[in-house]
Design a protein around this motif. Structure first.
Motif, PDB file in Angstrom:
ATOM      1  N   ARG A   1      23.994 -11.565 -44.778  1.00 29.66           N
ATOM      2  CA  ARG A   1      25.097 -11.926 -43.903  1.00 29.66           C
ATOM      3  C   ARG A   1      25.515 -10.732 -43.056  1.00 29.66           C
ATOM      4  NH1 ARG A   1      27.692 -14.661 -49.170  1.00 29.66           N
ATOM      5  NH2 ARG A   1      26.879 -16.782 -48.923  1.00 29.66           N
ATOM      6  N   GLY A   2      25.985 -11.037 -41.862  1.00 26.90           N
ATOM      7  CA  GLY A   2      26.403  -9.994 -40.943  1.00 26.90           C
ATOM      8  C   GLY A   2      27.887  -9.705 -41.061  1.00 26.90           C
ATOM      9  N   ALA A   3      28.473  -9.255 -39.976  1.00 26.88           N
ATOM     10  CA  ALA A   3      29.891  -8.898 -39.931  1.00 26.88           C
ATOM     11  C   ALA A   3      30.677  -9.957 -39.188  1.00 26.88           C
ATOM     12  CB  ALA A   3      30.070  -7.542 -39.261  1.00 26.88           C
ATOM     13  N   THR A   4      31.956 -10.040 -39.507  1.00 26.37           N
ATOM     14  CA  THR A   4      32.856 -10.959 -38.826  1.00 26.37           C
ATOM     15  C   THR A   4      34.008 -10.175 -38.211  1.00 26.37           C
ATOM     16  OG1 THR A   4      34.157 -12.985 -39.076  1.00 26.37           O
ATOM     17  CG2 THR A   4      34.257 -11.413 -40.883  1.00 26.37           C
ATOM     18  N   GLU A   5      34.627 -10.752 -37.210  1.00 27.52           N
ATOM     19  CA  GLU A   5      35.705 -10.086 -36.486  1.00 27.52           C
ATOM     20  C   GLU A   5      37.045 -10.687 -36.899  1.00 27.52           C
ATOM     21  OE1 GLU A   5      36.586  -6.988 -33.683  1.00 27.52           O
ATOM     22  OE2 GLU A   5      34.673  -7.658 -34.527  1.00 27.52           O
ATOM     23  N   ALA A   6      37.951  -9.835 -37.373  1.00 25.46           N
ATOM     24  CA  ALA A   6      39.280 -10.273 -37.773  1.00 25.46           C
ATOM     25  C   ALA A   6      40.286  -9.979 -36.668  1.00 25.46           C
ATOM     26  CB  ALA A   6      39.706  -9.573 -39.065  1.00 25.46           C
ATOM     27  N   GLU A   7      41.390 -10.703 -36.686  1.00 26.84           N
ATOM     28  CA  GLU A   7      42.434 -10.473 -35.688  1.00 26.84           C
ATOM     29  C   GLU A   7      43.480  -9.488 -36.216  1.00 26.84           C
ATOM     30  OE1 GLU A   7      44.059 -14.096 -34.222  1.00 26.84           O
ATOM     31  OE2 GLU A   7      42.189 -14.766 -33.312  1.00 26.84           O
ATOM     32  N   ARG A   8      43.011  -8.384 -36.718  1.00 27.56           N
ATOM     33  CA  ARG A   8      43.852  -7.263 -37.146  1.00 27.56           C
ATOM     34  C   ARG A   8      42.999  -6.005 -37.127  1.00 27.56           C
ATOM     35  NH1 ARG A   8      44.137  -7.638 -43.746  1.00 27.56           N
ATOM     36  NH2 ARG A   8      42.511  -9.208 -44.079  1.00 27.56           N
ATOM     37  N   ASP A   9      43.605  -4.860 -37.016  1.00 30.25           N
ATOM     38  CA  ASP A   9      42.847  -3.612 -36.897  1.00 30.25           C
ATOM     39  C   ASP A   9      42.924  -2.760 -38.156  1.00 30.25           C
ATOM     40  OD1 ASP A   9      45.438  -2.765 -36.753  1.00 30.25           O
ATOM     41  OD2 ASP A   9      45.331  -2.082 -34.667  1.00 30.25           O
ATOM     42  N   TYR A  10      43.390  -3.353 -39.266  1.00 26.01           N
ATOM     43  CA  TYR A  10      43.434  -2.642 -40.545  1.00 26.01           C
ATOM     44  C   TYR A  10      43.273  -3.642 -41.678  1.00 26.01           C
ATOM     45  CZ  TYR A  10      45.292  -0.464 -44.755  1.00 26.01           C
ATOM     46  OH  TYR A  10      45.438  -0.019 -46.038  1.00 26.01           O
ATOM     47  N   TYR A  11      42.487  -3.261 -42.693  1.00 30.00           N
ATOM     48  CA  TYR A  11      42.417  -4.043 -43.914  1.00 30.00           C
ATOM     49  C   TYR A  11      42.034  -3.123 -45.067  1.00 30.00           C
ATOM     50  CZ  TYR A  11      37.292  -4.097 -43.354  1.00 30.00           C
ATOM     51  OH  TYR A  11      35.971  -3.739 -43.220  1.00 30.00           O
ATOM     52  N   TYR A  12      42.223  -3.616 -46.281  1.00 28.05           N
ATOM     53  CA  TYR A  12      41.944  -2.837 -47.488  1.00 28.05           C
ATOM     54  C   TYR A  12      40.787  -3.467 -48.238  1.00 28.05           C
ATOM     55  CZ  TYR A  12      42.719  -0.113 -51.749  1.00 28.05           C
ATOM     56  OH  TYR A  12      42.557   0.729 -52.817  1.00 28.05           O
ATOM     57  N   GLN A  13      39.773  -2.666 -48.563  1.00 23.56           N
ATOM     58  CA  GLN A  13      38.632  -3.099 -49.364  1.00 23.56           C
ATOM     59  C   GLN A  13      38.212  -1.928 -50.252  1.00 23.56           C
ATOM     60  OE1 GLN A  13      35.011  -4.011 -47.269  1.00 23.56           O
ATOM     61  NE2 GLN A  13      33.903  -4.559 -49.127  1.00 23.56           N
ATOM     62  N   ASP A  14      38.870  -1.802 -51.388  1.00 20.63           N
ATOM     63  CA  ASP A  14      38.673  -0.628 -52.247  1.00 20.63           C
ATOM     64  C   ASP A  14      38.890   0.661 -51.459  1.00 20.63           C
ATOM     65  OD1 ASP A  14      38.068  -2.287 -54.407  1.00 20.63           O
ATOM     66  OD2 ASP A  14      35.941  -2.347 -53.869  1.00 20.63           O
ATOM     67  N   GLY A  15      39.793   0.634 -50.506  1.00 25.58           N
ATOM     68  CA  GLY A  15      40.076   1.736 -49.600  1.00 25.58           C
ATOM     69  C   GLY A  15      40.517   1.195 -48.260  1.00 25.58           C
ATOM     70  N   SER A  16      41.089   2.046 -47.445  1.00 25.32           N
ATOM     71  CA  SER A  16      41.629   1.624 -46.156  1.00 25.32           C
ATOM     72  C   SER A  16      40.564   1.655 -45.064  1.00 25.32           C
ATOM     73  CB  SER A  16      42.791   2.544 -45.765  1.00 25.32           C
ATOM     74  OG  SER A  16      43.863   2.421 -46.676  1.00 25.32           O
ATOM     75  N   PHE A  17      40.539   0.599 -44.240  1.00 26.94           N
ATOM     76  CA  PHE A  17      39.620   0.504 -43.113  1.00 26.94           C
ATOM     77  C   PHE A  17      40.417   0.204 -41.848  1.00 26.94           C
ATOM     78  CE2 PHE A  17      36.925  -0.098 -46.722  1.00 26.94           C
ATOM     79  CZ  PHE A  17      35.676   0.390 -46.360  1.00 26.94           C
ATOM     80  N   TYR A  18      40.346   1.117 -40.882  1.00 20.23           N
ATOM     81  CA  TYR A  18      41.071   0.943 -39.626  1.00 20.23           C
ATOM     82  C   TYR A  18      40.115   0.373 -38.577  1.00 20.23           C
ATOM     83  CZ  TYR A  18      44.780   3.600 -41.805  1.00 20.23           C
ATOM     84  OH  TYR A  18      45.772   4.019 -42.653  1.00 20.23           O
TER      85      TYR A  18
END
Length: 284
Positions: free
Chosen positions: A182-199
């Motif tokens: 599977r590839g990547a998807t685009e979210a309508e936010r510029d920050y999320y947490y996945q075992d760490g912070s992703f900006y």
């Protein structure tokens, strides 16, 4: 620890299928030049889910409902190579909270299925197939709105191997194993947490292994086919749903499903319509 979501992503508690053709995971092939149609209806309901090893309920959702109507077209390029095209329409809703369900076209799917082996072995027939599949979002739906989202919102490329052994008197066993990239998807936010912070607004959807084991038999001079199945999906990476948080496309999903299938052919097989009924139960 693994995220063990209920069936709102992959499965259903009850599936009714009107079938005129074959599916990517069975051992049937369409002859060259034939085109057949299938319509799959799927409905799932749940009111609790797993956060890692904790089973939780969510009053902001109540009972979740997901319905899918998927038309399929199957064509025989040759007697040994078939093409399968699908385009699901999905609708989601819930009984509680302030979150609103959505509906619309999900992902366009294209699959090539090839028969590699067809030989007599002992008292039966051994058949081996390979399946290459690709799907991509067919509408601009929001993937980061789980569990209400129509899908993952990412491209998926899969390769599957299928082995089928059928005795001359009717009983058979079939197994399949697929790797889904599977590839990547685009979210309508510029920050999320996945075992760490992703900006970033880009979320990587985990790859997965998908397997099926089926045991069945033909009856009434091969007019009636009855089958029991076990399906499983295991993501190869991903994170858990965080406590008191909503799921997101990066979560690791484990899914198991047991089901039963019956299909009756009114005339000679491969030459006319059939009607099938599939009952299944999803767990974990």
């Amino acid at each position: 620890m693994n995220s063990k979501l209920l069936s709102f992503l992959f499965g259903s508690l009850a599936i009714v299928q009107i079938s005129f053709a074959q599916t990517p995971m069975d051992a049937l092939m369409m002859p060259k030049g034939e085109i057949c149609l299938a319509v799959v209806y799927e409905e799932a309901n749940w009111d609790h889910y797993w956060e890692g090893t904790a089973l939780r309920t969510n009053g902001n959702i109540g009972t979740f409902n997901r319905k899918m109507l998927m038309p399929m077209v199957v064509g025989g390029i040759t007697d040994k190579i078939n093409v399968i095209v699908s385009l699901p329409y999905v609708k989601t809703a819930a009984t509680g909270g302030q979150m609103t369900g959505v509906e619309g076209i999900q992902d366009f799917g294209l699959s090539l299925k090839a028969q590699l082996v067809d030989k007599t072995l002992g008292p039966g027939q051994l058949m081996v197939f390979s399946n290459l599949s690709f799907s991509t979002p067919a509408s601009n739906y929001l993937s980061d709105y789980m569990p209400f989202s129509l899908g993952f919102g990412a491209n998926e490329l899969g390769i599957r191997g299928i082995g089928h052994y059928e005795l001359d008197k009717g009983p058979y066993v079939r197994g399949s194993l697929a790797y889904l990239h599977r590839g990547a998807t685009e979210a309508e936010r510029d920050y999320y947490y996945q075992d760490g912070s992703f900006y970033t607004s880009t979320m990587n959807v985990p790859d997965a292994l998908q397997a099926q084991l089926a045991i069945g038999s033909w009856f009434l001079q091969k007019k009636l086919r009855v089958e029991a199945t076990f399906n499983t999906i295991r993501c190869t990476s991903g994170d858990d749903i965080r406590s008191y948080n909503v799921p997101q496309p990066t979560n690791k999903v484990d899914f198991d499903q047991v089901g039963g299938f019956a299909q009756y052919y009114f005339k000679k097989r491969r030459r006319t319509r059939s009607i099938g009924l599939l009952q299944s139960h999803a767990f974990r």
